[in-house]
Design an enzyme around this catalytic site. Structure first.
Site, mmCIF file in Angstrom:
data_model
loop_
_atom_site.group_PDB
_atom_site.id
_atom_site.type_symbol
_atom_site.label_atom_id
_atom_site.label_comp_id
_atom_site.label_asym_id
_atom_site.label_seq_id
_atom_site.Cartn_x
_atom_site.Cartn_y
_atom_site.Cartn_z
ATOM 1 C CG HIS A 138 -3.044 -6.021 1.974
ATOM 2 N ND1 HIS A 138 -3.445 -4.743 2.288
ATOM 3 C CD2 HIS A 138 -2.736 -6.618 3.147
ATOM 4 C CE1 HIS A 138 -3.368 -4.576 3.603
ATOM 5 N NE2 HIS A 138 -2.948 -5.695 4.148
ATOM 6 C CG ASN A 148 1.124 -3.580 10.079
ATOM 7 O OD1 ASN A 148 1.252 -2.796 9.151
ATOM 8 N ND2 ASN A 148 -0.015 -4.164 10.360
ATOM 9 C CE LYS A 173 -0.628 -8.201 10.572
ATOM 10 N NZ LYS A 173 -1.870 -8.535 9.875
HETATM 11 N N1 UMA Z 1 1.923 6.336 -0.150
HETATM 12 C C1 UMA Z 1 1.924 6.994 -1.336
HETATM 13 N N2 UMA Z 1 3.109 7.492 -1.804
HETATM 14 C C2 UMA Z 1 4.270 7.362 -1.134
HETATM 15 C C3 UMA Z 1 4.264 6.702 0.102
HETATM 16 C C4 UMA Z 1 3.073 6.179 0.566
HETATM 17 O O1 UMA Z 1 0.901 7.141 -1.982
HETATM 18 O O2 UMA Z 1 5.280 7.865 -1.645
HETATM 19 C C5 UMA Z 1 0.640 5.784 0.387
HETATM 20 C C6 UMA Z 1 0.619 4.277 0.456
HETATM 21 O O3 UMA Z 1 0.190 3.711 -0.735
HETATM 22 C C7 UMA Z 1 -0.327 4.020 1.610
HETATM 23 C C8 UMA Z 1 -0.142 5.224 2.505
HETATM 24 O O4 UMA Z 1 0.505 6.198 1.720
HETATM 25 O O5 UMA Z 1 -1.654 4.003 1.177
HETATM 26 C C9 UMA Z 1 0.684 4.948 3.746
HETATM 27 O O6 UMA Z 1 1.909 4.350 3.361
HETATM 28 P P1 UMA Z 1 3.223 4.489 4.266
HETATM 29 O O7 UMA Z 1 4.201 3.490 3.772
HETATM 30 O O8 UMA Z 1 3.635 5.907 4.341
HETATM 31 O O9 UMA Z 1 2.639 4.038 5.676
HETATM 32 P P2 UMA Z 1 3.145 4.443 7.134
HETATM 33 O O10 UMA Z 1 2.475 5.674 7.592
HETATM 34 O O11 UMA Z 1 4.613 4.406 7.184
HETATM 35 O O12 UMA Z 1 2.513 3.229 7.977
HETATM 36 C C10 UMA Z 1 3.074 1.930 7.805
HETATM 37 C C11 UMA Z 1 1.925 0.933 7.843
HETATM 38 N N3 UMA Z 1 1.002 1.233 6.752
HETATM 39 C C12 UMA Z 1 0.973 0.508 5.634
HETATM 40 O O13 UMA Z 1 1.647 -0.463 5.457
HETATM 41 C C13 UMA Z 1 -0.002 0.947 4.561
HETATM 42 C C14 UMA Z 1 1.219 1.004 9.186
HETATM 43 O O14 UMA Z 1 0.324 -0.082 9.248
HETATM 44 C C15 UMA Z 1 2.229 0.816 10.314
HETATM 45 O O15 UMA Z 1 1.572 1.022 11.564
HETATM 46 C C16 UMA Z 1 3.385 1.799 10.164
HETATM 47 O O16 UMA Z 1 3.976 1.661 8.863
HETATM 48 C C17 UMA Z 1 4.480 1.571 11.217
HETATM 49 O O17 UMA Z 1 5.118 0.345 11.065
HETATM 50 C C18 UMA Z 1 -1.059 0.237 9.125
HETATM 51 C C19 UMA Z 1 -1.689 -0.623 8.043
HETATM 52 O O18 UMA Z 1 -2.754 -0.287 7.555
HETATM 53 C C20 UMA Z 1 -1.746 -0.123 10.441
HETATM 54 N N4 UMA Z 1 -1.077 -1.750 7.672
HETATM 55 C C21 UMA Z 1 -1.655 -2.660 6.736
HETATM 56 C C22 UMA Z 1 -2.577 -3.636 7.468
HETATM 57 O O19 UMA Z 1 -2.390 -3.844 8.684
HETATM 58 O O20 UMA Z 1 -3.450 -4.220 6.793
HETATM 59 C C23 UMA Z 1 -0.539 -3.466 6.074
HETATM 60 P P1 ADP Z 2 -4.312 -7.858 12.625
HETATM 61 O O1 ADP Z 2 -3.351 -7.083 13.453
HETATM 62 O O2 ADP Z 2 -3.667 -9.038 11.950
HETATM 63 O O3 ADP Z 2 -5.177 -7.052 11.742
HETATM 64 P P2 ADP Z 2 -6.130 -8.045 14.914
HETATM 65 O O4 ADP Z 2 -5.735 -8.783 16.129
HETATM 66 O O5 ADP Z 2 -6.116 -6.573 14.959
HETATM 67 O O6 ADP Z 2 -5.280 -8.584 13.684
HETATM 68 O O7 ADP Z 2 -7.583 -8.517 14.488
HETATM 69 C C1 ADP Z 2 -8.183 -8.012 13.298
HETATM 70 C C2 ADP Z 2 -9.526 -8.667 13.045
HETATM 71 O O8 ADP Z 2 -9.332 -9.994 12.597
HETATM 72 C C3 ADP Z 2 -10.397 -8.748 14.295
HETATM 73 O O9 ADP Z 2 -11.332 -7.743 14.235
HETATM 74 C C4 ADP Z 2 -11.025 -10.151 14.252
HETATM 75 O O10 ADP Z 2 -12.344 -10.090 13.746
HETATM 76 C C5 ADP Z 2 -10.188 -10.923 13.268
HETATM 77 N N1 ADP Z 2 -9.297 -11.934 13.846
HETATM 78 C C6 ADP Z 2 -8.491 -11.838 14.929
HETATM 79 N N2 ADP Z 2 -7.787 -12.964 15.096
HETATM 80 C C7 ADP Z 2 -8.128 -13.789 14.083
HETATM 81 C C8 ADP Z 2 -7.727 -15.114 13.698
HETATM 82 N N3 ADP Z 2 -6.821 -15.791 14.386
HETATM 83 N N4 ADP Z 2 -8.319 -15.639 12.593
HETATM 84 C C9 ADP Z 2 -9.232 -14.952 11.885
HETATM 85 N N5 ADP Z 2 -9.654 -13.723 12.197
HETATM 86 C C10 ADP Z 2 -9.110 -13.135 13.284
#
Ligand code: UMA
Ligand code: ADP
Length: 457
Positions: free
Chosen positions: A193, A143, A120
């Site tokens: 997840h 995100n 993404k």
């Molecule tokens: N939490 C609690 N209690 C609460 C609220 C949150 O325990 O009452 C915990 C959650 O379980 C989680 C952490 O706090 O472990 C953060 O949650 P949040 O909803 O407060 O997160 P934000 O700081 O708002 O960040 C979110 C995204 N995080 C998640 O979805 C966990 C961020 O993505 C994103 O950048 C941000 O919103 C802005 O849109 C991060 C992420 O890790 C990069 N995303 C996951 C991923 O990419 O795999 C989905």
């Molecule tokens: P996301 O935002 O979905 O986490 P990223 O572009 O940050 O994706 O890439 C996260 C990880 O996933 C990278 O470190 C790479 O190893 C792997 N990756 C990136 N693109 C792909 C894809 N199209 N298919 C599988 N793995 C990928």
């Protein structure tokens, strides 16, 4: 408990970066709101208190009675809708939405929604470069993490843009009733997840909400899970990197060979040679194709698209080349936070050079099944070094194909990897796990890896 004659207004659930962005947005609209968080000291508390000293804030749990009286709950992505108190409010017909819903209600510019298990951030970052090359103003958020990016609603603090490009997680899509994207895409699906979803099916169902109300849908023909709903009225675009899958049909992006050279193609038209791309790995070929398809759907000319594609060298922490020392290549793939990502990185680095990767993996597995890694590790790796909380789980999943070593720190893992590697090998950090047992985030983990490598120079 609030007296039933008083209105509670909206309640922001979660005080992380999303909760804070929602507070700023509601305050600007002069709406009444309060905040709850299950944590005693949520990350955005200090900033929140400084900005909104008079707004009510309930910490250390979700006060059920209050949630039941809310006009609407705006739930942060980190809080599942099946959380007991939220589920009870939903049952009592309290309206629930998320930040992306609010964003959608507030903007009229077309919006691109990109979701998927992996790729993404890479795809939205490349799209941003393409929009820049085309001179179209855009907002990039959602995100994705990092200092230059922001939660979607914070994009509204800036002058309005012609287009919005949003990276959307399954968590954000869960609370999004109708995204109404101009262009929507699910890049791929692999398990992630699994501590939050009961099955891969429910994880996919959340992602499929990206298609609700979409005008155009981009489909990855190599990934059945990316398919558009059968009854969709949206315009469809397709892409594939599958061998000879490109049947030359209009609206399909694929690969074509000519005179021994591989090209990106649109139908039967050759676009550019794939050797001109700066990112490595088949998965990045797929990411590039996705971005080209989305940008074409947005009406951007192919010459402007290809100008940006030729320049784009990828984001840090994603299969990022770090150094070559004593004939050993070092790669930082700290953003490889699930099994699918690590498989992609291993396969990408092993093209034509199988069995020569020394892998450093481990961290928080988020309930993942690591067994899928075993055959790929068997094919691609000479050694595996494990760190973090779920190192034992990984060790038992991989024990049949390698003898993993366990390290106490990332620095130690790098040192062990260096001792084990021979000239011509690659040392790859691609944890297949989240980082928060040992690090602040994946960026810090990647930066420490780079420092450990640089310290050896
Ligand atoms: N939490 C609690 N209690 C609460 C609220 C949150 O325990 O009452 C915990 C959650 O379980 C989680 C952490 O706090 O472990 C953060 O949650 P949040 O909803 O407060 O997160 P934000 O700081 O708002 O960040 C979110 C995204 N995080 C998640 O979805 C966990 C961020 O993505 C994103 O950048 C941000 O919103 C802005 O849109 C991060 C992420 O890790 C990069 N995303 C996951 C991923 O990419 O795999 C989905
Ligand atoms: P996301 O935002 O979905 O986490 P990223 O572009 O940050 O994706 O890439 C996260 C990880 O996933 C990278 O470190 C790479 O190893 C792997 N990756 C990136 N693109 C792909 C894809 N199209 N298919 C599988 N793995 C990928």
């Amino acid at each position: 408990v609030v007296n039933s004659s008083e209105t509670v207004g909206k309640i922001i659930v979660g005080l992380g970066s999303t909760g804070l962005s929602v507070a700023r947005y509601l305050a600007a609209k002069k709406e009444k709101f309060m905040v709850v968080d299950s944590r005693n000291n949520p990350p955005a508390l200090v900033d929140f208190k400084a900005m909104f000293p008079d707004v009510e804030c309930h910490l250390g749990g979700f006060p059920q009675q209050l949630l039941l009286q809310a006009e609407e709950l705006i739930v942060s992505p980190g809080v599942g809708l099946d959380t007991k108190e939220i589920a009870a409010a939903i049952d009592a017909k309290v309206a629930v939405c998320g930040d992306i819903d609010l964003f959608r209600r507030a903007v009229s510019s077309p919006l691109i929604g990109v979701t998927g298990s992996n790729g993404k951030s890479t795809v939205v970052a490349l799209l941003a470069e393409i929009f820049k090359a085309a001179g179209i103003s855009y907002g990039l958020g959602g995100n994705l993490d990092g200092k230059n990016f922001k939660p979607a609603l914070d994009l509204l603090q800036e002058p309005r843009k012609q287009y919005y490009i949003l990276e959307l997680s399954s968590f954000q899509l869960e609370t999004t009733a109708r995204l109404g994207a101009e262009i929507a895409v699910i890049l791929n699906l692999s398990a992630d997840h699994m501590d939050r979803y009961e099955s891969l099916k429910s994880y996919l169902s959340a992602k499929q909400k990206v298609f609700v109300g979409a005008k155009q849908i981009v489909v990855n023909n190599d990934e059945p899970a990316s398919a558009a709903p059968e009854d969709t009225a949206a315009v469809l675009w397709n892409y594939t990197i599958g061998e000879s899958q490109n049947d030359g049909s209009a609206n399909t992006f694929g690969l074509l060979d000519q005179a021994g050279e591989q090209f990106l193609a649109f139908g039967s038209n050759l676009l550019m040679a794939t050797r001109e791309l700066k990112m490595v790995g088949q998965h990045n070929l797929s990411n590039v194709m996705a971005a080209i398809a989305v940008a074409t759907a947005a009406g951007i000319s192919m010459s402007q698209i290809l100008t940006a594609v030729r320049k784009f060298s990828g984001l840090p922490h994603r299969c990022q080349w770090v150094a070559r020392l004593d004939g050993i290549e070092y790669y930082n793939d700290s953003k490889g936070t699930n099994v699918g990502a690590t498989i992609a990185a291993l396969e990408g680095l092993s093209q034509g050079n199988a069995g020569k990767v020394v892998l450093i993996a481990g961290g928080v597995g988020k309930g993942a099944d690591f067994s899928e890694l075993a055959p790929v590790v068997n094919r691609c790796c000479s050694h595996v070094i494990l760190i973090g909380e779920d190192a034992p789980l990984l060790a038992s999943a991989l024990g049949g194909v390698v003898s993993p070593r366990i390290a106490n720190s990332l620095e130690q893992a790098v040192a062990i990897a260096k001792d084990l590697a021979d000239a011509g090998d690659s040392i790859l950090l691609s944890p297949a796990c989240a980082s928060f047992d040992m690090f602040e985030n994946f960026q810090q983990r990647g930066d420490l890896f780079i420092q450990a490598v640089e310290a050896m120079q």
